[in-house]
Design an enzyme around this catalytic site. Structure first.
Site, PDB file in Angstrom:
ATOM      1  CE1 TYR A  22      -3.761  -2.321   0.065  1.00 42.08           C
ATOM      2  CE2 TYR A  22      -2.809  -3.235   2.071  1.00 42.08           C
ATOM      3  CZ  TYR A  22      -3.723  -3.304   1.041  1.00 42.08           C
ATOM      4  OH  TYR A  22      -4.607  -4.350   0.972  1.00 42.08           O
ATOM      5  CG  HIS A 100      -9.675  -1.502  -4.934  1.00 40.69           C
ATOM      6  ND1 HIS A 100     -10.174  -1.736  -3.672  1.00 40.69           N
ATOM      7  CD2 HIS A 100     -10.693  -1.714  -5.794  1.00 40.69           C
ATOM      8  CE1 HIS A 100     -11.445  -2.089  -3.782  1.00 40.69           C
ATOM      9  NE2 HIS A 100     -11.787  -2.080  -5.048  1.00 40.69           N
TER      10      HIS A 100
HETATM   11  C1  DQA Z   1      -7.753  -2.297  -0.964  1.00 35.65           C
HETATM   12  C2  DQA Z   1      -7.764  -3.742  -1.453  1.00 35.65           C
HETATM   13  C3  DQA Z   1      -8.613  -4.623  -0.536  1.00 35.65           C
HETATM   14  O1  DQA Z   1      -8.588  -5.960  -1.001  1.00 35.65           O
HETATM   15  C4  DQA Z   1      -8.072  -4.590   0.868  1.00 35.65           C
HETATM   16  O2  DQA Z   1      -8.893  -5.355   1.723  1.00 35.65           O
HETATM   17  C5  DQA Z   1      -7.899  -3.201   1.376  1.00 35.65           C
HETATM   18  C6  DQA Z   1      -7.334  -2.197   0.488  1.00 35.65           C
HETATM   19  C7  DQA Z   1      -6.789  -1.422  -1.785  1.00 35.65           C
HETATM   20  O3  DQA Z   1      -6.879  -0.209  -1.680  1.00 35.65           O
HETATM   21  O4  DQA Z   1      -5.946  -1.953  -2.516  1.00 35.65           O
HETATM   22  O5  DQA Z   1      -8.141  -2.917   2.543  1.00 35.65           O
HETATM   23  O6  DQA Z   1      -9.060  -1.758  -1.111  1.00 35.65           O
END
Ligand code: DQA
Length: 147
Positions: A22, A100
């Site tokens: 992330y 995402h």
């Molecule tokens: C997310 C992807 C999701 O699968 C995960 O549970 C998240 C973050 C992303 O920003 O890549 O919490 O939404």
């Protein structure tokens, strides 16, 4: 022009949480960057993050009838579980862009399915924080065209 930025569970942990996936930007950094872009585009942003499904649903409902240009939503893990979030997006009168940070299609197979995608106007995944900025530019562009 008003746009809401909604982040779901665990996104308050950005910068700390799995940085290899992330990134190291915090949610505050992300929001500051978006605020700057919105200022350039002449849009006003309102930010909301919750770890609770019902709180997110209440917030989505609260946008109804306010003439919002749209909302940018990263539903976090609720993406893959929440029919209720899907229904909430369908219930309101403004476009929601699903974002995402990570490319969910390249991760665990269960992350490939999104209940939100079929209610959202579109989905951006895998482009990191830039995905939020692209969603913002999209919503501003569409609202400007509509006049
Ligand atoms: C997310 C992807 C999701 O699968 C995960 O549970 C998240 C973050 C992303 O920003 O890549 O919490 O939404």
């Amino acid at each position: 022009m008003e746009i809401w930025v909604l982040n779901g569970p665990n996104l308050n942990m950005l910068g700390i949480r799995e940085p290899d996936i992330y990134g190291r930007m915090t949610l505050a950094d992300l929001n500051a960057m978006l605020t700057e872009t919105a200022r350039e585009l002449g849009a006003h942003l309102d930010f909301f993050q919750s770890n609770h499904e019902g709180a997110l649903i209440d917030r989505i409902h609260a946008g109804y009838g306010r003439g919002l240009a749209g909302a940018i939503l990263n539903p976090g893990g609720l993406t893959h579980t929440s029919i209720a979030l899907h229904d909430a997006i369908k219930a309101v009168d403004y476009p929601v862009v699903e974002v995402h940070l990570s490319n969910v299609a390249r991760r665990e197979p269960w992350r490939s399915h999104s209940y939100v995608a079929a209610a959202a106007v579109g989905t951006i995944a895998g482009l990191g924080w830039r995905g939020y900025e692209l969603a913002l530019r999209y919503l501003v562009g569409v609202a400007a065209e509509r006049g």
